[in-house]
Enzyme design. Structure first.
Site, PDB file in Angstrom:
ATOM      1  CB  CYS A 199      42.310 -12.987 138.929  1.00  0.00           C
ATOM      2  SG  CYS A 199      42.052 -14.238 140.202  1.00  0.00           S
ATOM      3  CB  CYS A 221      42.286 -11.207 142.210  1.00  0.00           C
ATOM      4  SG  CYS A 221      43.531 -12.429 141.748  1.00  0.00           S
TER       5      CYS A 221
END
Length: 234
Positions: free
Chosen positions: A85, A88
């Site tokens: 991600c 993230c």
């Protein structure tokens, strides 16, 4: 009479003694400054020692956080993430800084890789990455604000109280977990959502089992029918 040699020695002592005294004071001051500098460096190393983000998984999550029972290990600010991600990855250095900023408080900063711990993702109904959950006395709060250090810190230090909370879901396993998953999936189907893959597989398996039972019953009934007819003729 005082010899010329003795006189020269006394004069030399009067001249050099103050110089030796001043030089000694200078060395003493330098020694104290060096000692203070070394102690300061040691103290700074202790203060600046980085605080690691706690890594949680399915095995240690409940034991460390005590989330569902009302934590006695302090509050927990947990990042639910996936390694691939992009959001993230951008949050990672900020999350480390947050752990350092909260190191002197009762807030623990942690993270969970949901690609390796899918059961936690199901338990907390994680739909996107990253999801930031704050656990406080048996309640869970979802952080939805800006992901900068100042806002995250303010949320952890009391801002969460202004947000809506929910009871921490129980850590279900085995049959209770299956029943709860089925219940949530069927509720989702009513709202037009597609059920999860495990539930679809389980549902198909149940249908197949029922189909096999019906076929077996029909086949056994077919074999018994001729015997009944022959018995009537006799």
């Amino acid at each position: 009479q005082i010899s010329q040699e003795s006189l020269d020695t006394k004069l030399a002592m009067r001249f050099y003694l103050p110089i030796f005294y001043i030089f000694g004071l200078f060395l003493s001051v330098q020694s104290d400054e060096s000692k203070t500098h070394i102690e300061s460096e040691i103290l700074n190393d202790e203060v600046l020692q980085p605080v690691e983000v706690v890594i949680l998984d399915s095995k240690n999550f409940e034991h460390l956080t005590q989330a569902s029972t009302g934590a006695t290990t302090g509050d927990w600010f947990v990042k639910m993430y996936a390694p691939w991600c992009g959001h993230c990855k951008r949050l990672e250095p900020i999350w480390k800084d947050l752990a350092q900023a909260l190191s002197e408080t009762n807030v623990n900063v942690a993270k969970v890789d949901l690609t390796e711990n899918k059961s936690l993702g199901q338990r907390f109904e994680i739909k996107g990455y990253p999801t930031l959950l704050f656990f406080h006395h048996g309640s869970v709060y979802r952080y939805k604000g800006p992901r900068d250090l100042e806002n995250l810190k303010n949320f952890a230090l009391g801002g969460f109280k202004e947000m809506e909370s929910a009871p921490v879901p129980q850590d279900l396993k085995g049959l209770p977990l299956l029943i709860e998953t089925l219940k949530k999936d069927f509720e989702g189907v009513k709202k037009g959502r597609v059920p999860s893959v495990p539930v679809m597989i389980g549902f198909c398996a149940i249908l197949f089992f029922i189909f096999v039972l019906i076929v077996s019953f029909l086949m056994s009934s077919g074999k018994d029918a001729p015997d009944m007819k022959e018995g009537k003729k006799d």
